[in-house]
Design a protein around this motif. Structure first.
Motif, PDB file in Angstrom:
ATOM      1  N   THR A 182     -48.836  34.665 -28.374  1.00  0.00           N
ATOM      2  CA  THR A 182     -49.529  34.089 -27.221  1.00  0.00           C
ATOM      3  C   THR A 182     -50.850  33.508 -27.707  1.00  0.00           C
ATOM      4  O   THR A 182     -51.618  34.202 -28.385  1.00  0.00           O
ATOM      5  N   VAL A 183     -51.113  32.240 -27.394  1.00  0.00           N
ATOM      6  CA  VAL A 183     -52.315  31.566 -27.882  1.00  0.00           C
ATOM      7  C   VAL A 183     -53.054  30.920 -26.714  1.00  0.00           C
ATOM      8  O   VAL A 183     -52.442  30.258 -25.870  1.00  0.00           O
ATOM      9  N   VAL A 184     -54.370  31.134 -26.681  1.00  0.00           N
ATOM     10  CA  VAL A 184     -55.253  30.473 -25.718  1.00  0.00           C
ATOM     11  C   VAL A 184     -56.331  29.753 -26.519  1.00  0.00           C
ATOM     12  O   VAL A 184     -57.023  30.374 -27.326  1.00  0.00           O
ATOM     13  N   MET A 185     -56.477  28.460 -26.313  1.00  0.00           N
ATOM     14  CA  MET A 185     -57.382  27.655 -27.126  1.00  0.00           C
ATOM     15  C   MET A 185     -58.299  26.804 -26.260  1.00  0.00           C
ATOM     16  O   MET A 185     -57.836  26.094 -25.365  1.00  0.00           O
ATOM     17  N   VAL A 186     -59.583  26.880 -26.524  1.00  0.00           N
ATOM     18  CA  VAL A 186     -60.546  25.961 -25.923  1.00  0.00           C
ATOM     19  C   VAL A 186     -60.664  24.731 -26.816  1.00  0.00           C
ATOM     20  O   VAL A 186     -60.809  24.851 -28.039  1.00  0.00           O
ATOM     21  N   THR A 187     -60.570  23.548 -26.222  1.00  0.00           N
ATOM     22  CA  THR A 187     -60.710  22.322 -26.992  1.00  0.00           C
ATOM     23  C   THR A 187     -61.260  21.208 -26.104  1.00  0.00           C
ATOM     24  O   THR A 187     -61.134  21.261 -24.879  1.00  0.00           O
ATOM     25  N   HIS A 188     -61.870  20.218 -26.741  1.00  0.00           N
ATOM     26  CA  HIS A 188     -62.295  19.014 -26.024  1.00  0.00           C
ATOM     27  C   HIS A 188     -61.426  17.822 -26.418  1.00  0.00           C
ATOM     28  O   HIS A 188     -61.616  16.716 -25.907  1.00  0.00           O
ATOM     29  N   ASP A 189     -60.454  18.064 -27.309  1.00  0.00           N
ATOM     30  CA  ASP A 189     -59.672  17.003 -27.921  1.00  0.00           C
ATOM     31  C   ASP A 189     -58.297  16.881 -27.249  1.00  0.00           C
ATOM     32  O   ASP A 189     -57.477  17.803 -27.333  1.00  0.00           O
ATOM     33  N   PRO A 190     -58.016  15.769 -26.563  1.00  0.00           N
ATOM     34  CA  PRO A 190     -56.713  15.602 -25.919  1.00  0.00           C
ATOM     35  C   PRO A 190     -55.537  15.708 -26.887  1.00  0.00           C
ATOM     36  O   PRO A 190     -54.470  16.217 -26.524  1.00  0.00           O
ATOM     37  N   ALA A 191     -55.725  15.230 -28.123  1.00  0.00           N
ATOM     38  CA  ALA A 191     -54.642  15.335 -29.111  1.00  0.00           C
ATOM     39  C   ALA A 191     -54.345  16.790 -29.431  1.00  0.00           C
ATOM     40  O   ALA A 191     -53.182  17.187 -29.567  1.00  0.00           O
ATOM     41  N   ALA A 192     -55.391  17.606 -29.556  1.00  0.00           N
ATOM     42  CA  ALA A 192     -55.196  19.036 -29.807  1.00  0.00           C
ATOM     43  C   ALA A 192     -54.518  19.701 -28.615  1.00  0.00           C
ATOM     44  O   ALA A 192     -53.606  20.529 -28.774  1.00  0.00           O
ATOM     45  N   ALA A 193     -54.931  19.337 -27.417  1.00  0.00           N
ATOM     46  CA  ALA A 193     -54.354  19.934 -26.210  1.00  0.00           C
ATOM     47  C   ALA A 193     -52.870  19.620 -26.075  1.00  0.00           C
ATOM     48  O   ALA A 193     -52.114  20.396 -25.473  1.00  0.00           O
ATOM     49  N   SER A 194     -52.422  18.498 -26.647  1.00  0.00           N
ATOM     50  CA  SER A 194     -51.021  18.105 -26.508  1.00  0.00           C
ATOM     51  C   SER A 194     -50.076  19.039 -27.253  1.00  0.00           C
ATOM     52  O   SER A 194     -48.857  19.002 -27.017  1.00  0.00           O
ATOM     53  N   TYR A 195     -50.595  19.874 -28.125  1.00  0.00           N
ATOM     54  CA  TYR A 195     -49.764  20.855 -28.829  1.00  0.00           C
ATOM     55  C   TYR A 195     -49.453  22.064 -27.949  1.00  0.00           C
ATOM     56  O   TYR A 195     -48.570  22.861 -28.274  1.00  0.00           O
ATOM     57  N   ALA A 196     -50.165  22.214 -26.853  1.00  0.00           N
ATOM     58  CA  ALA A 196     -50.013  23.378 -25.987  1.00  0.00           C
ATOM     59  C   ALA A 196     -48.834  23.208 -25.027  1.00  0.00           C
ATOM     60  O   ALA A 196     -48.332  22.098 -24.809  1.00  0.00           O
ATOM     61  N   ASP A 197     -48.404  24.328 -24.438  1.00  0.00           N
ATOM     62  CA  ASP A 197     -47.374  24.298 -23.404  1.00  0.00           C
ATOM     63  C   ASP A 197     -47.961  23.880 -22.061  1.00  0.00           C
ATOM     64  O   ASP A 197     -47.269  23.298 -21.226  1.00  0.00           O
ATOM     65  N   ARG A 198     -49.224  24.196 -21.857  1.00  0.00           N
ATOM     66  CA  ARG A 198     -49.898  23.797 -20.622  1.00  0.00           C
ATOM     67  C   ARG A 198     -51.388  23.671 -20.890  1.00  0.00           C
ATOM     68  O   ARG A 198     -51.922  24.245 -21.843  1.00  0.00           O
ATOM     69  N   VAL A 199     -52.041  22.901 -20.055  1.00  0.00           N
ATOM     70  CA  VAL A 199     -53.492  22.724 -20.127  1.00  0.00           C
ATOM     71  C   VAL A 199     -54.071  23.078 -18.764  1.00  0.00           C
ATOM     72  O   VAL A 199     -53.555  22.640 -17.731  1.00  0.00           O
ATOM     73  N   ILE A 200     -55.124  23.903 -18.760  1.00  0.00           N
ATOM     74  CA  ILE A 200     -55.870  24.114 -17.524  1.00  0.00           C
ATOM     75  C   ILE A 200     -57.224  23.430 -17.675  1.00  0.00           C
ATOM     76  O   ILE A 200     -57.834  23.447 -18.743  1.00  0.00           O
ATOM     77  N   PHE A 201     -57.662  22.788 -16.590  1.00  0.00           N
ATOM     78  CA  PHE A 201     -58.892  22.000 -16.597  1.00  0.00           C
ATOM     79  C   PHE A 201     -59.942  22.693 -15.742  1.00  0.00           C
ATOM     80  O   PHE A 201     -59.664  23.067 -14.597  1.00  0.00           O
ATOM     81  N   LEU A 202     -61.141  22.837 -16.303  1.00  0.00           N
ATOM     82  CA  LEU A 202     -62.266  23.413 -15.581  1.00  0.00           C
ATOM     83  C   LEU A 202     -63.318  22.352 -15.300  1.00  0.00           C
ATOM     84  O   LEU A 202     -63.513  21.429 -16.098  1.00  0.00           O
ATOM     85  N   ALA A 203     -63.990  22.509 -14.167  1.00  0.00           N
ATOM     86  CA  ALA A 203     -65.164  21.694 -13.841  1.00  0.00           C
ATOM     87  C   ALA A 203     -66.075  22.547 -12.970  1.00  0.00           C
ATOM     88  O   ALA A 203     -65.606  23.210 -12.029  1.00  0.00           O
ATOM     89  N   ASP A 204     -67.333  22.588 -13.309  1.00  0.00           N
ATOM     90  CA  ASP A 204     -68.326  23.348 -12.539  1.00  0.00           C
ATOM     91  C   ASP A 204     -67.907  24.808 -12.343  1.00  0.00           C
ATOM     92  O   ASP A 204     -68.085  25.385 -11.268  1.00  0.00           O
ATOM     93  N   GLY A 205     -67.328  25.386 -13.382  1.00  0.00           N
ATOM     94  CA  GLY A 205     -67.003  26.806 -13.337  1.00  0.00           C
ATOM     95  C   GLY A 205     -65.746  27.158 -12.574  1.00  0.00           C
ATOM     96  O   GLY A 205     -65.469  28.340 -12.344  1.00  0.00           O
ATOM     97  N   ARG A 206     -64.958  26.149 -12.186  1.00  0.00           N
ATOM     98  CA  ARG A 206     -63.721  26.399 -11.431  1.00  0.00           C
ATOM     99  C   ARG A 206     -62.541  25.693 -12.092  1.00  0.00           C
ATOM    100  O   ARG A 206     -62.712  24.627 -12.694  1.00  0.00           O
ATOM    101  N   ILE A 207     -61.357  26.265 -11.933  1.00  0.00           N
ATOM    102  CA  ILE A 207     -60.144  25.584 -12.374  1.00  0.00           C
ATOM    103  C   ILE A 207     -59.792  24.524 -11.329  1.00  0.00           C
ATOM    104  O   ILE A 207     -59.632  24.838 -10.151  1.00  0.00           O
ATOM    105  N   VAL A 208     -59.697  23.286 -11.776  1.00  0.00           N
ATOM    106  CA  VAL A 208     -59.481  22.186 -10.841  1.00  0.00           C
ATOM    107  C   VAL A 208     -58.119  21.512 -11.024  1.00  0.00           C
ATOM    108  O   VAL A 208     -57.705  20.724 -10.173  1.00  0.00           O
TER     109      VAL A 208
END
Length: 256
Positions: free
Chosen positions: A205-231
């Motif tokens: 099980t892997v959880v990764m913080v990234t700012h890179d869309p290319a890196a995020a594309s390796y994941a099974d899912r992406v969650i997006f945060l803004a202002d301290g909330r999942i949006v």
């Protein structure tokens, strides 16, 4: 494995945040880094956390990983509630149940690659599972570099050692904080490929913080945060899809 156990594995939760808040300061100087965030990180899944600077993505990871305290809500790692643990218990939990990969490789320069990989288990007084260790080393492709010290390895090779170190103790979950941030695109792609393979081939099980869309594309899912909330959340992400979603958040932020 039975159909029932396969279904259970697919829905089992490795870590869970419930109504998680993190507040810094008081009064007019108060900053809400996390605002009642609830999210599950499922076993055998690769999740990327994204968001603009200051969105709370690293704070969320640090709180769920037991690296930072939280103001309210709860965090469970498996069946363990983190808020009930004392400092010593929390340290032991991080050592025994969690693997970490950071942007800085954090390798000890006086140790060989193999010694760096087994260091956490050596500190804990545990012997590595040789079959598992051989499988991890084979997967990251460094069998011929195990006797080399970090200064004799490229940046990509050093980060691969850090990945192997996180995997070697068979943790319940691995957290990566911008793990490819110091790597060129080719080395970064190799490391991300190893992380994805660890999920698909080893059930990690892997959880990764990234700012890179290319890196995020390796994941099974992406969650997006803004202002301290999942949006938002994206399953089976592509680099272009993630980039478009981030641009939409940026545009909304400029007009709000």
């Amino acid at each position: 494995m039975t159909t029932t156990s396969l279904a259970h594995r697919a829905t089992a939760v490795a870590a869970r945040a419930s109504d998680l808040s993190k507040v810094y300061g008081l009064g007019e100087t108060q900053v809400v880094a996390l605002d009642r965030v609830s999210v599950d990180f499922r076993q055998g899944e690769f999740t990327a956390i994204m968001g603009p600077s200051g969105s709370g993505k690293s704070t969320l990871m640090h709180c769920v990983a037991g690296l930072d305290s939280f103001s309210s809500g709860s965090v469970q790692l498996g069946e363990t509630e983190l808020s009930t643990l004392k400092d010593k218990q929390l340290t032991q939990l991080r050592r025994d149940k969690i693997g970490f990969i950071f942007q800085a490789f954090n390798l000890l320069p006086t140790l060989t690659a193999l010694e760096n990989i087994t260091l956490p288990m050596d500190i804990a007084g545990r012997k590595p599972d040789k079959q598992w260790l051989d499988q991890v080393i084979s997967m990251i492709g460094l069998a011929d570099r195990l006797g080399h010290r970090p200064t004799q390895l490229s940046g990509g090779q050093q980060q691969r050692v850090a990945v192997a170190r996180a995997l070697a103790s068979q943790p319940e979950i691995i957290f990566g904080d911008e793990p490819t941030g110091n790597l060129d695109s080719r080395s970064g792609a190799e490391v991300l490929g190893f992380l994805r393979n660890s999920v698909r081939e080893l059930g990690q099980t892997v959880v990764m913080v990234t700012h890179d869309p290319a890196a995020a594309s390796y994941a099974d899912r992406v969650i997006f945060l803004a202002d301290g909330r999942i949006v938002d959340e994206m399953l089976h992400p592509s680099a272009d899809g993630v980039l478009d979603r981030m641009k939409a958040f940026d545009a909304k932020g400029r007009t709000s």
